[in-house]
Structures are given as C-alpha cells and as structure tokens.
Design a protein around this motif. Structure first.
Motif, PDB file in Angstrom:
ATOM      1  N   PRO A   1       0.818  -1.214   0.000  1.00 43.30           N
ATOM      2  CA  PRO A   1       0.000   0.000   0.000  1.00 43.30           C
ATOM      3  C   PRO A   1       0.854   1.267   0.000  1.00 43.30           C
ATOM      4  CG  PRO A   1      -0.758  -1.526   1.692  1.00 43.30           C
ATOM      5  CD  PRO A   1       0.534  -2.070   1.155  1.00 43.30           C
ATOM      6  N   PRO A   2       0.566   2.190  -0.923  1.00 46.14           N
ATOM      7  CA  PRO A   2       1.270   3.470  -0.912  1.00 46.14           C
ATOM      8  C   PRO A   2       0.990   4.220   0.387  1.00 46.14           C
ATOM      9  CG  PRO A   2       0.061   3.163  -2.964  1.00 46.14           C
ATOM     10  CD  PRO A   2      -0.358   2.074  -2.049  1.00 46.14           C
ATOM     11  N   VAL A   3       1.981   4.962   0.851  1.00 42.21           N
ATOM     12  CA  VAL A   3       1.862   5.740   2.081  1.00 42.21           C
ATOM     13  C   VAL A   3       1.679   7.206   1.702  1.00 42.21           C
ATOM     14  CG1 VAL A   3       3.057   6.391   4.204  1.00 42.21           C
ATOM     15  CG2 VAL A   3       3.328   4.089   3.281  1.00 42.21           C
ATOM     16  N   GLY A   4       0.858   7.918   2.442  1.00 43.32           N
ATOM     17  CA  GLY A   4       0.644   9.339   2.176  1.00 43.32           C
ATOM     18  C   GLY A   4      -0.695   9.583   1.514  1.00 43.32           C
ATOM     19  N   ASP A   5      -0.938  10.841   1.182  1.00 48.58           N
ATOM     20  CA  ASP A   5      -2.243  11.216   0.646  1.00 48.58           C
ATOM     21  C   ASP A   5      -2.456  10.774  -0.792  1.00 48.58           C
ATOM     22  OD1 ASP A   5      -3.174  12.287   2.972  1.00 48.58           O
ATOM     23  OD2 ASP A   5      -2.664  14.340   2.470  1.00 48.58           O
ATOM     24  N   LEU A   6      -1.699  11.315  -1.718  1.00 44.35           N
ATOM     25  CA  LEU A   6      -1.885  10.990  -3.129  1.00 44.35           C
ATOM     26  C   LEU A   6      -0.627  10.352  -3.693  1.00 44.35           C
ATOM     27  CD1 LEU A   6      -3.775  14.140  -4.424  1.00 44.35           C
ATOM     28  CD2 LEU A   6      -4.595  11.801  -4.572  1.00 44.35           C
ATOM     29  N   PHE A   7      -0.818   9.267  -4.410  1.00 47.41           N
ATOM     30  CA  PHE A   7       0.275   8.504  -5.010  1.00 47.41           C
ATOM     31  C   PHE A   7      -0.159   8.125  -6.413  1.00 47.41           C
ATOM     32  CE2 PHE A   7       2.265   4.443  -6.059  1.00 47.41           C
ATOM     33  CZ  PHE A   7       3.595   4.710  -5.791  1.00 47.41           C
TER      34      PHE A   7
END
Length: 151
Positions: free
Chosen positions: A34-40
């Motif tokens: 899973p990408p971390v942070g708001d927008l990826f």
C-alpha cells in the motif's frame, strides 16, 4: 518484435511529477504494498501494438495506465474525493496541453484514432488491508519508430 516503451513511461511519469499533486510519490509499475501518504500515482504500459508501417519504420499505439491512489477512509471524505478529482484534472490538462510530451511521442491519442480513446474510470481497491479510492486514467499515445523490426 521488441518495443522501446521507456520513453513513453518516462514522459507520463514526468507529467505526474509536474502537477505537484503526488507528494506521496510516483513510480513505474504497480506498487506491491500500500502506498503511504495522501496521493500517489503509478504508471505502467497496458498495451503496445504496431498501428501502421511506413517506409522508414513503424507508427505504434502505446496505451499507458495511470492509477492515482488516495486512501479512502481518511476524513473528511469529501476532501479525499475533491483531491483525487483535482489531481485527475491536473494530469489531464497537462497531457492535453503538451500533446507530444516534450517530443517523446507523436501525440496523445485523445480521440482514439488507434482504437483506444483517452478516459478515466474511478473506483475502489484494497491493497494489503488498506482501502483506496482510485482513478485509472487510460492514456493512448501514438509513437514513431520505437519497435525493432529485425532480430
């Protein structure tokens, strides 16, 4: 037949970075966790085919998928939807304004001349137990002479 797709992928990833929306980062290829942070955003080649032959080489159709990820359960929910929608619009605007992507491609095939038109589908996915709101942008490109016709 071997296709050189690197220039197409690099050009699209460069557009993603120029928007300033993807603080969580961008990458080529689908993420494995899973990408971390708001927008990826991730970009990958979906389809490559020779569209036409010329006396000097090939004209090709490269269809790139850009998937933009926003964690779905962050509050407020309206903000998440708004951020993803604004990111989609920013990427679309840059792609349509710079149709040859700095000379990396002949043009973005927005109208679907090669059989696949530009479009965006919104949805939800789960990755590693994390739910995401995603936008899958289909970006068809017309590219000259990336295919090697001889072995």
């Amino acid at each position: 037949m071997v296709f050189n797709v690197r220039a197409s992928l690099n050009a699209i990833e460069s557009v993603l970075k120029r928007t300033g929306y993807f603080g969580a980062g961008t990458q080529q290829g689908e993420p494995k966790s899973p990408p971390v942070g708001d927008l990826f955003a991730a970009v990958w080649m979906d389809r490559v085919a020779v569209y036409s032959l010329t006396l000097n080489g090939t004209i090709e159709a490269h269809v790139v998928t850009v998937r933009m990820y926003r964690r779905d359960l962050q509050e407020p929910r309206e903000r998440a939807e708004d951020e993803l929608s604004r990111a989609v619009l920013a990427v679309q605007d840059l792609l349509m304004a710079d149709v040859d992507l700095g000379g990396a491609v002949r043009n973005v095939d927005a109208g679907g001349q090669t059989g696949q038109s530009f479009g965006v589908e919104m949805g939800h996915i789960e990755m590693g137990g994390v739910k995401f709101r995603v936008a899958d942008m289909r970006v068809p490109l017309i590219v000259d002479d990336s295919a090697a016709l001889a072995a």
